[in-house]
Design a protein around this motif. Structure first.
Motif, PDB file in Angstrom:
ATOM      1  N   LYS A   7      -4.564   4.394   7.692  1.00  8.97           N
ATOM      2  CA  LYS A   7      -4.923   5.761   7.326  1.00  8.97           C
ATOM      3  C   LYS A   7      -3.674   6.641   7.305  1.00  8.97           C
ATOM      4  N   ILE A   8      -3.779   7.735   6.579  1.00  8.94           N
ATOM      5  CA  ILE A   8      -2.713   8.723   6.499  1.00  8.94           C
ATOM      6  C   ILE A   8      -3.313  10.095   6.758  1.00  8.94           C
ATOM      7  N   GLY A   9      -2.463  11.051   7.131  1.00 16.53           N
ATOM      8  CA  GLY A   9      -2.914  12.410   7.360  1.00 16.53           C
ATOM      9  C   GLY A   9      -2.933  13.212   6.078  1.00 16.53           C
ATOM     10  N   LEU A  10      -3.469  14.412   6.146  1.00 18.31           N
ATOM     11  CA  LEU A  10      -3.482  15.300   4.994  1.00 18.31           C
ATOM     12  C   LEU A  10      -2.058  15.622   4.556  1.00 18.31           C
ATOM     13  N   SER A  11      -1.872  15.708   3.267  1.00 15.62           N
ATOM     14  CA  SER A  11      -0.553  16.038   2.728  1.00 15.62           C
ATOM     15  C   SER A  11      -0.246  17.516   2.974  1.00 15.62           C
TER      16      SER A  11
ATOM     17  N   ILE B 148       0.853  -1.184   0.000  1.00 16.21           N
ATOM     18  CA  ILE B 148       0.000   0.000   0.000  1.00 16.21           C
ATOM     19  C   ILE B 148       0.886   1.231   0.000  1.00 16.21           C
ATOM     20  N   ILE B 149       0.701   2.096  -1.004  1.00 14.83           N
ATOM     21  CA  ILE B 149       1.523   3.293  -1.115  1.00 14.83           C
ATOM     22  C   ILE B 149       0.651   4.537  -1.000  1.00 14.83           C
ATOM     23  N   ASP B 150       1.310   5.662  -0.771  1.00 11.84           N
ATOM     24  CA  ASP B 150       0.663   6.971  -0.787  1.00 11.84           C
ATOM     25  C   ASP B 150       0.914   7.558  -2.169  1.00 11.84           C
ATOM     26  N   LYS B 151      -0.102   7.512  -3.030  1.00  6.09           N
ATOM     27  CA  LYS B 151       0.048   7.970  -4.410  1.00  6.09           C
ATOM     28  C   LYS B 151       0.208   9.485  -4.460  1.00  6.09           C
ATOM     29  N   PRO B 152       1.215   9.964  -5.179  1.00  5.60           N
ATOM     30  CA  PRO B 152       1.387  11.417  -5.308  1.00  5.60           C
ATOM     31  C   PRO B 152       0.451  12.013  -6.343  1.00  5.60           C
ATOM     32  N   TYR B 153       0.367  13.305  -6.349  1.00 10.85           N
ATOM     33  CA  TYR B 153      -0.469  14.035  -7.309  1.00 10.85           C
ATOM     34  C   TYR B 153       0.134  13.967  -8.714  1.00 10.85           C
ATOM     35  N   ASP B 154      -0.748  13.940  -9.705  1.00 11.97           N
ATOM     36  CA  ASP B 154      -0.375  14.010 -11.115  1.00 11.97           C
ATOM     37  C   ASP B 154       0.475  12.827 -11.574  1.00 11.97           C
TER      38      ASP B 154
ATOM     39  N   LEU C 177      -8.453   3.262   4.737  1.00  8.83           N
ATOM     40  CA  LEU C 177      -8.965   1.964   4.308  1.00  8.83           C
ATOM     41  C   LEU C 177      -9.345   1.174   5.547  1.00  8.83           C
ATOM     42  N   ASN C 178     -10.578   0.700   5.595  1.00  9.69           N
ATOM     43  CA  ASN C 178     -11.031  -0.142   6.695  1.00  9.69           C
ATOM     44  C   ASN C 178     -11.200  -1.575   6.196  1.00  9.69           C
ATOM     45  N   PHE C 179     -10.602  -2.520   6.920  1.00  4.97           N
ATOM     46  CA  PHE C 179     -10.620  -3.918   6.507  1.00  4.97           C
ATOM     47  C   PHE C 179     -11.394  -4.773   7.510  1.00  4.97           C
ATOM     48  N   PRO C 180     -12.108  -5.777   7.023  1.00  2.14           N
ATOM     49  CA  PRO C 180     -12.732  -6.746   7.938  1.00  2.14           C
ATOM     50  C   PRO C 180     -11.676  -7.706   8.461  1.00  2.14           C
TER      51      PRO C 180
ATOM     52  N   HIS D 131     -18.196  -5.114  -0.803  1.00  2.00           N
ATOM     53  CA  HIS D 131     -18.290  -3.894   0.004  1.00  2.00           C
ATOM     54  C   HIS D 131     -17.918  -4.124   1.465  1.00  2.00           C
ATOM     55  N   THR D 132     -17.014  -5.069   1.719  1.00  2.00           N
ATOM     56  CA  THR D 132     -16.518  -5.272   3.082  1.00  2.00           C
ATOM     57  C   THR D 132     -15.245  -4.470   3.337  1.00  2.00           C
ATOM     58  N   ILE D 133     -14.632  -3.942   2.282  1.00  2.00           N
ATOM     59  CA  ILE D 133     -13.509  -3.010   2.394  1.00  2.00           C
ATOM     60  C   ILE D 133     -14.048  -1.621   2.123  1.00  2.00           C
ATOM     61  N   HIS D 134     -13.814  -0.696   3.058  1.00  2.00           N
ATOM     62  CA  HIS D 134     -14.371   0.641   2.941  1.00  2.00           C
ATOM     63  C   HIS D 134     -13.262   1.668   2.721  1.00  2.00           C
ATOM     64  N   LYS D 135     -13.510   2.577   1.776  1.00  3.74           N
ATOM     65  CA  LYS D 135     -12.542   3.632   1.460  1.00  3.74           C
ATOM     66  C   LYS D 135     -13.132   4.998   1.805  1.00  3.74           C
ATOM     67  N   LYS D 136     -12.303   5.830   2.414  1.00  2.00           N
ATOM     68  CA  LYS D 136     -12.723   7.190   2.750  1.00  2.00           C
ATOM     69  C   LYS D 136     -11.740   8.200   2.164  1.00  2.00           C
ATOM     70  N   TYR D 137     -12.285   9.372   1.827  1.00  2.00           N
ATOM     71  CA  TYR D 137     -11.501  10.424   1.186  1.00  2.00           C
ATOM     72  C   TYR D 137     -11.716  11.751   1.909  1.00  2.00           C
ATOM     73  N   TYR D 138     -10.727  12.643   1.786  1.00  2.00           N
ATOM     74  CA  TYR D 138     -10.908  14.051   2.109  1.00  2.00           C
ATOM     75  C   TYR D 138     -10.979  14.821   0.796  1.00  2.00           C
ATOM     76  N   GLY D 139     -11.887  15.789   0.730  1.00  2.00           N
ATOM     77  CA  GLY D 139     -11.981  16.621  -0.462  1.00  2.00           C
ATOM     78  C   GLY D 139     -12.301  18.059  -0.094  1.00  2.00           C
ATOM     79  N   LEU D 140     -11.796  18.980  -0.883  1.00  2.00           N
ATOM     80  CA  LEU D 140     -12.089  20.404  -0.719  1.00  2.00           C
ATOM     81  C   LEU D 140     -13.111  20.788  -1.780  1.00  2.00           C
ATOM     82  N   VAL D 141     -14.302  21.263  -1.340  1.00  2.00           N
ATOM     83  CA  VAL D 141     -15.362  21.553  -2.296  1.00  2.00           C
ATOM     84  C   VAL D 141     -15.706  23.031  -2.308  1.00  2.00           C
ATOM     85  N   GLN D 142     -16.344  23.427  -3.381  1.00  2.00           N
ATOM     86  CA  GLN D 142     -16.789  24.794  -3.573  1.00  2.00           C
ATOM     87  C   GLN D 142     -18.121  24.997  -2.848  1.00  2.00           C
ATOM     88  N   GLY D 143     -18.251  26.115  -2.127  1.00  2.00           N
ATOM     89  CA  GLY D 143     -19.492  26.417  -1.426  1.00  2.00           C
ATOM     90  C   GLY D 143     -19.516  25.812  -0.032  1.00  2.00           C
ATOM     91  N   LYS D 144     -20.625  26.035   0.677  1.00  2.00           N
ATOM     92  CA  LYS D 144     -20.779  25.549   2.049  1.00  2.00           C
ATOM     93  C   LYS D 144     -21.737  24.370   2.082  1.00  2.00           C
TER      94      LYS D 144
END
Length: 332
Positions: free
Chosen positions: A311-315, A103-109, A297-300, A176-189
């Motif tokens: 899990k990893i922290g924000l870059s 499992i790696i931390d994929k960089p941008y682009d 990533l949450n694993f059973p 769907h026994t492996i769960h993935k979560k993301y952080y995202g920055l969105v426009q608006g409130k």
């Protein structure tokens, strides 16, 4: 007649002989492989064998030497994995590794399979650097990515190292026994948690060479649309230069191409800077087009030795952009 001998590894065990050969002899189709087996030009443990025979670890597969080009035969004997002319494996950010998964931390682009900048090549270089040439390795199994991340999405990306690991992870995603979560920055409130269930249709490639999908709340064409589900939870808000932004945690229940990007746009909160899905460009000299990071990533319970959660922290550049947008909750 001269034969070249190859030893079946653990990840070849209990696979049909024709399936092993089809991967190992990738330049030959099944009809030709069947013909070679019938003629005795391919043998199992020095005897003629049927295509449906199951291979065991340690079995010897003998193949008539004239079927190979010398340079290709050498490549098969020397390396478990495809050889890569590039070597940048020291740049991989490895988050977790055991005998089954990497499992790696994929960089941008960065793409996964790109011809010039694909992460797959880096992973192969890294695994080749660790391979013991005397170790009994697989003829038919090759490591590879087990799910997708867009070129401009960062974070946790899983590669297989064993057939057992690949099968278990793939089944976990399917069930769907492996769960993935993301952080995202969105426009608006985004003021409260929302649960989105929509239908996605692939738009294909546009004039600029970009792929997009279209999310709709209903569909009239069930054959070309797939249902997707995403839970979006606001974590903090900020305002800069008259624009409001929200830091969102995404919990995806399905895994579709551009799922988060298209659903966020459909529900009036596109990822900030994601102009392909209708957002305005980001201010503050942003280092990215948009900010989306697979952080958890949450694993059973599993037989692979995986912990319940990785899990990893924000870059650092994500944190910098949040601060620029007036968002203070960056210690995630």
């Amino acid at each position: 007649m001269e034969f070249k001998d190859f030893t079946a590894g653990k990840d070849d065990s209990d696979r049909r002989l024709d399936r092993v050969l089809r991967i190992f002899l990738s330049n030959k189709g099944l009809p030709e492989i069947y013909k070679l087996l019938r003629k005795g030009l391919i043998k199992l443990n020095h005897k003629k064998a049927k295509p449906e025979t199951h291979v065991a670890e340690g079995d010897i597969i003998s193949i008539a030497a004239f079927l190979f080009d010398d340079d290709k035969t050498d490549d098969l004997e020397l390396s478990k994995y495809e050889k890569s002319p590039h070597s940048s494996s020291n740049q991989l950010k490895i988050v977790f590794e055991n005998e089954h998964l990497l499992i790696i931390d994929k960089p941008y682009d960065r793409t996964v399979h790109g011809k010039t900048d694909g992460l797959y090549k880096d992973v192969i270089d890294y695994l080749n650097s660790k391979t013991d040439s005397n170790k009994n390795t697989s003829l038919s199994f090759k490591p590879g990515p087990l799910h997708r991340l867009d070129r401009r999405t960062t974070g946790l990306l899983v590669f297989s190292k064993s057939l057992e690991g690949a099968r278990w992870f793939t089944q976990g995603i399917k069930n769907h026994t492996i769960h993935k979560k993301y952080y995202g920055l969105v426009q608006g409130k985004l003021s409260q948690k929302e649960e989105w269930k929509d239908f996605i249709t692939d738009n294909g490639e546009n004039e600029d060479g970009f792929y997009t999908v279209e999310a709709k709340t209903t569909t009239e064409d069930e054959d070309s649309s797939v249902m997707c589900e995403t839970h979006a939870t606001p974590l903090d808000w900020g305002t800069t230069q008259g624009h409001t932004y929200t830091l969102v945690e995404y919990d995806i229940k399905t895994g579709r191409k551009h799922q988060i990007r298209s659903q966020s746009a459909l529900h009036k909160h596109p990822l900030a800077g994601d102009t392909a899905y209708g957002a305005a460009r980001l201010d503050c000299n942003s280092k990215r087009e948009f900010y989306l990071q697979a952080y958890c990533l949450n694993f059973p319970e599993n037989p692979l030795g995986l912990p319940p959660q990785i899990k990893i922290g924000l870059s650092p550049d994500f944190i910098e952009q949040l601060q620029c947008c007036g968002i203070k909750k960056t210690g995630l």
